[in-house]
Structure formats: C-alpha cells, structure tokens
Design a protein around this motif. Structure first.
Motif, PDB file in Angstrom:
ATOM      1  N   TYR A 184      63.644  40.608   7.981  1.00 53.59           N
ATOM      2  CA  TYR A 184      64.657  40.994   6.953  1.00 53.59           C
ATOM      3  C   TYR A 184      64.343  42.359   6.194  1.00 53.59           C
ATOM      4  N   LEU A 185      62.918  42.693   6.160  1.00 50.97           N
ATOM      5  CA  LEU A 185      62.649  43.597   5.392  1.00 50.97           C
ATOM      6  C   LEU A 185      62.531  44.974   5.883  1.00 50.97           C
ATOM      7  N   ASP A 186      62.948  45.394   7.420  1.00 50.62           N
ATOM      8  CA  ASP A 186      63.170  46.544   8.054  1.00 50.62           C
ATOM      9  C   ASP A 186      61.371  47.346   7.685  1.00 50.62           C
ATOM     10  N   ILE A 187      61.217  46.726   8.179  1.00 53.36           N
ATOM     11  CA  ILE A 187      59.428  47.226   8.274  1.00 53.36           C
ATOM     12  C   ILE A 187      58.961  47.335   9.289  1.00 53.36           C
ATOM     13  N   SER A 188      59.306  46.501  10.132  1.00 50.03           N
ATOM     14  CA  SER A 188      58.860  46.398  11.736  1.00 50.03           C
ATOM     15  C   SER A 188      59.354  46.198  12.777  1.00 50.03           C
ATOM     16  N   ASP A 189      59.540  46.499  14.086  1.00 52.56           N
ATOM     17  CA  ASP A 189      60.211  46.111  15.486  1.00 52.56           C
ATOM     18  C   ASP A 189      59.741  44.824  15.649  1.00 52.56           C
ATOM     19  N   LEU A 190      58.811  44.227  15.293  1.00 53.58           N
ATOM     20  CA  LEU A 190      58.177  42.749  16.037  1.00 53.58           C
ATOM     21  C   LEU A 190      58.635  42.145  17.056  1.00 53.58           C
ATOM     22  N   ARG A 191      58.874  43.606  17.996  1.00 52.30           N
ATOM     23  CA  ARG A 191      58.825  42.945  19.394  1.00 52.30           C
ATOM     24  C   ARG A 191      57.171  42.931  19.860  1.00 52.30           C
ATOM     25  N   MET A 192      57.226  41.517  20.632  1.00 55.12           N
ATOM     26  CA  MET A 192      55.990  40.885  20.407  1.00 55.12           C
ATOM     27  C   MET A 192      55.237  41.795  21.886  1.00 55.12           C
ATOM     28  N   GLU A 193      56.438  41.907  23.129  1.00 52.06           N
ATOM     29  CA  GLU A 193      55.924  42.449  24.147  1.00 52.06           C
ATOM     30  C   GLU A 193      56.042  43.587  24.303  1.00 52.06           C
ATOM     31  N   GLU A 194      56.182  44.077  23.462  1.00 48.05           N
ATOM     32  CA  GLU A 194      56.065  45.888  23.000  1.00 48.05           C
ATOM     33  C   GLU A 194      54.784  46.206  22.248  1.00 48.05           C
ATOM     34  N   GLY A 195      54.283  44.887  21.627  1.00 48.35           N
ATOM     35  CA  GLY A 195      52.941  45.045  21.290  1.00 48.35           C
ATOM     36  C   GLY A 195      52.742  45.270  19.740  1.00 48.35           C
ATOM     37  N   SER A 196      54.120  45.806  19.144  1.00 44.63           N
ATOM     38  CA  SER A 196      54.627  45.641  17.288  1.00 44.63           C
ATOM     39  C   SER A 196      54.822  44.730  16.587  1.00 44.63           C
ATOM     40  N   MET A 197      53.652  43.353  17.372  1.00 39.67           N
ATOM     41  CA  MET A 197      53.905  42.099  16.782  1.00 39.67           C
ATOM     42  C   MET A 197      52.734  41.502  17.199  1.00 39.67           C
ATOM     43  N   ARG A 198      51.355  41.550  16.878  1.00 34.27           N
ATOM     44  CA  ARG A 198      50.413  40.842  17.535  1.00 34.27           C
ATOM     45  C   ARG A 198      49.829  39.841  16.709  1.00 34.27           C
ATOM     46  N   CYS A 199      49.716  38.436  17.704  1.00 36.98           N
ATOM     47  CA  CYS A 199      48.723  37.453  16.739  1.00 36.98           C
ATOM     48  C   CYS A 199      47.194  36.962  17.412  1.00 36.98           C
ATOM     49  N   ASP A 200      46.320  36.879  16.223  1.00 32.25           N
ATOM     50  CA  ASP A 200      45.040  36.168  17.096  1.00 32.25           C
ATOM     51  C   ASP A 200      44.865  34.717  16.601  1.00 32.25           C
ATOM     52  N   ALA A 201      44.533  33.536  16.857  1.00 34.09           N
ATOM     53  CA  ALA A 201      44.367  32.641  16.696  1.00 34.09           C
ATOM     54  C   ALA A 201      43.202  32.213  16.649  1.00 34.09           C
ATOM     55  N   ASN A 202      42.553  31.933  15.074  1.00 32.92           N
ATOM     56  CA  ASN A 202      41.233  31.116  14.895  1.00 32.92           C
ATOM     57  C   ASN A 202      41.807  29.727  15.119  1.00 32.92           C
ATOM     58  N   VAL A 203      40.600  28.769  16.303  1.00 33.34           N
ATOM     59  CA  VAL A 203      40.579  27.509  16.235  1.00 33.34           C
ATOM     60  C   VAL A 203      39.164  26.761  15.571  1.00 33.34           C
ATOM     61  N   SER A 204      39.400  25.600  15.322  1.00 34.55           N
ATOM     62  CA  SER A 204      38.567  24.600  15.370  1.00 34.55           C
ATOM     63  C   SER A 204      38.646  23.328  15.020  1.00 34.55           C
ATOM     64  N   LEU A 205      37.684  22.818  15.032  1.00 35.25           N
ATOM     65  CA  LEU A 205      37.750  21.562  14.770  1.00 35.25           C
ATOM     66  C   LEU A 205      36.548  20.611  14.184  1.00 35.25           C
ATOM     67  N   ARG A 206      37.522  20.099  12.566  1.00 34.85           N
ATOM     68  CA  ARG A 206      36.084  19.561  11.833  1.00 34.85           C
ATOM     69  C   ARG A 206      36.075  18.163  12.208  1.00 34.85           C
ATOM     70  N   PRO A 207      35.236  18.325  12.293  1.00 35.29           N
ATOM     71  CA  PRO A 207      34.559  16.236  12.250  1.00 35.29           C
ATOM     72  C   PRO A 207      35.038  15.657  10.908  1.00 35.29           C
ATOM     73  N   ALA A 208      35.631  14.200  11.736  1.00 37.88           N
ATOM     74  CA  ALA A 208      34.991  13.513   9.965  1.00 37.88           C
ATOM     75  C   ALA A 208      33.913  13.962   9.468  1.00 37.88           C
ATOM     76  N   GLY A 209      34.454  13.143   8.298  1.00 34.26           N
ATOM     77  CA  GLY A 209      33.654  13.370   6.672  1.00 34.26           C
ATOM     78  C   GLY A 209      32.912  14.775   6.513  1.00 34.26           C
ATOM     79  N   TYR A 210      33.089  15.947   7.387  1.00 34.85           N
ATOM     80  CA  TYR A 210      33.069  17.106   7.248  1.00 34.85           C
ATOM     81  C   TYR A 210      32.645  17.576   5.944  1.00 34.85           C
ATOM     82  N   THR A 211      31.937  18.252   4.631  1.00 38.75           N
ATOM     83  CA  THR A 211      31.974  17.923   3.436  1.00 38.75           C
ATOM     84  C   THR A 211      31.593  19.453   3.042  1.00 38.75           C
TER      85      THR A 211
END
Ligand code: ADP
Ligand code: MG
Ligand code: ZN
Length: 491
Positions: A184-211
C-alpha cells in the motif's frame, strides 16, 4: 513426546525501493536491461568517486518505517561493510550499522483469529550488490560466472524482526502481512521472483529451561530463499534437522545455510561471519543523515490508509473476515472494490460478484483486478441492472461472461441478447394462462392441496419465457390466477 524446546525464528527481509535512480548515483534502476548498461564510475566502484545520497530513497524508507510503527531517528549514519565477492565492485557495501534509520517497530498479524504482535528490531538503508550469472546448472559445475552490475547500488531497506516468531507458519504469516502493508506504500515492486523482495530466515531451538539470552543460541541463517512457500519449507526442514541433531546429542553450530528447492532441504554454506568480520566503520564520504522532525511528521501524515484500517472498514460494511482478507491482500482488488462500491452502494453484493464470477473470469483471461477487461464501472452497470430487477442473477452471470468476451457494456448486451426480465404483469399473465391450460393434472394436484405443484408450474412459466420471467412475479401471478379463475384458496 512433546519436543523439549521452543522454535525461535527471526526474519531479515530485503526490499528494493522503486526509485528511478540508484542510491548513490544517477544510474537507472530499471529491471531487465542488458547486463552492465546501467552502471557508472560510482556504482562500479572506481577510485576517487563520491556517493551522493538519493533523497527519494530516504523518503520511501521512512514511509516503510512509519507504516511499521518504527521510531525514525532524526540522526542516522552510513557505514562500510567490507567483504570480498565478485558482485561487490568496491569490496564494501554502504549500509547502516550501529545507527540505523529506524528502530523499535512492530507488525500485528492474525493467527487462527488471534492477533499476534511481532516486534521489528530495525530498518536500515543500504545499497544492493550486483548479480552473478553462473554458466551451468549449478554453481558447483559452472564453467564460469558473469557479473552484471546493473543492480549494484540499487537502494534497499533491510527490515529485521526480533526473534518473536515460533513456527514456520507464523513466519509465512509475517511475510504475507509485511508484503501486504508495503504494497500500500508504493515503495517497491515486491517481486520475490525478480529479487525485489528477499528473505533470510534465522532458526534456532531453545531448550526448555534455557534462561540465557536468545541471541546466544546457535542458529542457522537460511539465505536468499525465493518464495514465501520456500521460506516456510526451509524453516520446517531446519526445525526437523536441528531437533534430530539435539535428540541425538549433537550440537548446533552457527552457520549460513542454503535452500534446495528440489529436495526441500537446507545445506551448510559457511560458518556465519560475525559483525567484526565485516570491519564496519563509518562511511567517510557521507555526512550523517539528519532528518527534521517536521519532515518526518509530514511523511507520517502522507501515509495511505493501511491494511488494518481497511480491514476494520470492510468489517463495518458487513464483509466477512475471509472475503475482507482477500480484498486487503490484493491491493488492486481493493482498489477495484472501492471504485465499484462508490457506484453501487451494496458492498456485499459487489464483494460477492468480485470474488466469485469476476475473479474466475479474470483468472481465466490471465488478467488481474488492475487489468480486468471489465473495469469496476462496468461491473457497477451490470449490478445496477440486477438490483433494479431488469435482469436476473442467472442473466447477469451470462452477461458478465459476454462482457469479458466482447468488451461490450451490460445495458447494450441486455438489448442485443434480448435478455431483460419480463416484469410486465400482463405479459406474464398470458403465459401463466397457457401453462395452466396445458397442465390440468398439475392444477388439480394444487387445488387438492399439493402446494409443491406450484413450483412445477413456476418452472413451466420460466421455461416458456426462456428464463426471462421474473420468478417472484411468475409466482405471484400464478397464485393470483389460480385463486381468481380456478377457485384456489390461499393456504
Ligand atoms: P546478522 O548480522 O547476524 O544477520 P542481524 O542483527 O542482521 O544479525 O539479524 C539477526 C536476526 O536474527 C534477527 O532477525 C533476529 O531476530 C534473529 N535472531 C536472533 N536470535 C535468534 C535466535 N536465537 N533464533 C533465531 N533467530 C534469531
Ligand atoms: Mg543480517
Ligand atoms: Zn551508477
């Protein structure tokens, strides 16, 4: 057995800003030009050149930051992030390190009807790198690589979430909502297939009781996945891989992983570099970026109506949540809806037609709501005829199909196809009398109390008029004549 850990996910989303020129030079940012034709000494990293900041890029970045409830800093600065890769001619990227443009934002998404707030850590501005084209199926057996620097220097924002996401589904919801807001902001094409929007995902597991601090958990960063679906798949795979590893007593290491579309697996690329590996230092060729409060306020006032407000408005007009969501997520659909409802006040009728018949015909023709062969004003004409009783719902469907086929308007098609409803009482009465005379057995049934016989007679009237009789009228006239001329008593 319940897993003894929580899933922790944080996303880094890169969005190319749709400025006409690059972040620090006047080269065009047009996608798809011949390789290296949109370059100059600045974005090629020639010695002695100086960057000049693109004012529009900052305005667009600020708009995004404000729409995501961030605090926009009046003072931020640019830094050099050093690394060596053939797509980076200067051997450093101008980015923002410890004083980003904006911080402390949030986005609210809905999961199973419940609102969930995901915090946004920061939004910073940086330049894009070029693109490597590998000659071969995969990097491993490529016979060579070509460098295209058209993309080098294109303005980007990086939107970094806090590690608030707890499942692959939530990650996808976050991305969907983020894209919807940005659309709605008209700031980008937001086309993932053309690379105008890209995402990196960080994933971890937190063991129960981890403080300890969540930041200290070993995590993998899945890089440059090319669709929301694949972000979800990559995360699912990572959760599975890491939990198996932990169950077997293994250790998770901090690393960067790629995603393989065909197998749905992630694979180790390199151990993750730390900030100090990049030897960040303030960009000496650019002064700090100083924004006036008044200018930031102006940008805020100029924001368009955003998805949450639109949802509320749609709900207030009686549009069910699911339909409202379809409209909100496709900005062109919402634009279409707005125009159509400004002409036909029945918002639910417009919505129903748009999301069923119009959507079907648009899809079949490979169009979108923005490019529909039947624009909103034309749909409105059709729906007006329907509301006036000139045509039936069934006729309207037929006419709509013809409108898509021929580009003609509803009132003209009603004429040329002879499709208007017979709303003239006396015309229908004539047909009714014929039908009653032709079906004495059924009439007897009706007079004998079999009220269902009426439906058959209405059907006969419709058939004789090729569907053009207005059904309610046929019904009423039938009853009237049965009473007046056959002595039926009203049940
Ligand atoms: P980096 O330079 O390492 O990519 P950033 O600050 O750019 O660091 O991004 C860190 C991202 O990692 C953020 O999106 C943050 O939410 C996320 N993150 C931090 N800790 C965890 C964790 N334990 N598990 C998953 N993601 C995390
Ligand atoms: Mg990062
Ligand atoms: Zn340039």
């Amino acid at each position: 057995m319940m897993p003894a850990f929580d899933v922790i996910i944080g996303l880094e989303v890169h969005v190319e800003l749709n400025t006409a020129s690059k972040l620090f030079c006047s080269c065009s940012t047009q996608f798809g030009a011949d390789p290296n034709t949109e370059t100059c000494p600045v974005c090629l990293g020639m010695p002695g050149v100086l960057p000049v900041l693109n004012r529009t890029a900052i305005a667009l970045a600020v708009r995004a930051a404000l729409a995501l409830d961030c605090q926009v800093h009046t003072i931020s600065k640019f830094d050099r992030k050093q690394y060596f890769y053939p797509d980076l001619p200067k051997a450093y990227q101008i980015s923002q390190f410890d004083q980003p443009l904006a911080e402390h934002g949030a986005l609210t998404m809905t999961e199973d009807g419940a609102a969930r707030r995901i915090r946004i850590r920061r939004i910073h501005v940086e330049e894009d790198a070029g693109k490597l084209n590998h000659l071969g199926e995969r990097l491993g057996d490529a016979s060579g690589s070509l460098v295209d620097l058209n993309r080098a220097g294109v303005p980007l924002i990086e939107i970094v979430s806090e590690p608030d996401l707890r499942s692959a589904d939530q990650a996808r919801l976050y991305l969907t909502e983020l894209k919807t807001i940005l659309s709605y902001l008209d700031i980008s094409d937001l086309r993932m297939e053309e690379g105008s929007m890209r995402c990196d995902a960080n994933v971890s597991l937190r063991p129960a009781g981890y403080t300890g601090d969540v930041e200290d958990l070993p995590r993998s960063e899945i890089k440059n996945v090319n669709s929301f679906r694949n972000v979800q798949r990559g995360i699912e795979y990572e959760i599975e891989r890491q939990s198996n590893l932990l169950r077997q007593g293994g250790r998770i290491v901090r690393e960067t992983r790629g995603f393989d579309d065909a197998s749905g697996r992630t694979y180790s690329q390199r151990s993750k570099e730390e900030a100090h590996d990049y030897r960040y230092f303030p960009e000496p060729d650019l002064p700090p970026l100083v924004l006036a409060e008044t200018w930031i306020d102006q940008q805020k006032r100029a924001l368009p109506v955003l998805p949450d407000a639109i949802r509320q408005m749609l709900r207030a007009q009686g549009i069910p949540a699911r339909e409202a969501e379809v409209l909100v997520q496709d900005r062109a659909a919402f634009g279409y809806w707005q125009e159509a409802t400004s002409l036909v006040a029945d918002a639910r009728l417009v919505t129903n037609w748009m999301l069923s018949d119009v959507a079907r015909l648009i899809n079949a023709a490979g169009q979108g709501f923005a490019s529909s062969a039947v624009p909103p004003a034309r749909l409105a004409e059709l729906l007006k005829l329907l509301l006036a009783g000139t045509i039936s719902g069934r006729m309207a469907k037929e006419i709509l199909e013809k409108m898509f086929e021929t580009g003609e308007r509803a009132p003209d098609l009603v004429q040329s196809l002879g499709l208007s409803q017979i709303t003239d009482q006396s015309a229908i009465a004539a047909v009714v009398r014929e039908v009653l005379q032709g079906n004495p057995g059924v009439v007897q049934d009706y007079l004998g109390g079999k009220s269902k016989a009426l439906a058959f007679l209405v059907g006969q009237v419709m058939k004789r008029t090729r569907g053009q009789a207005k059904p309610e009228l046929a019904n009423a006239v039938l009853k009237e004549i049965l009473e007046a001329e056959y002595g039926a008593t009203t049940p």
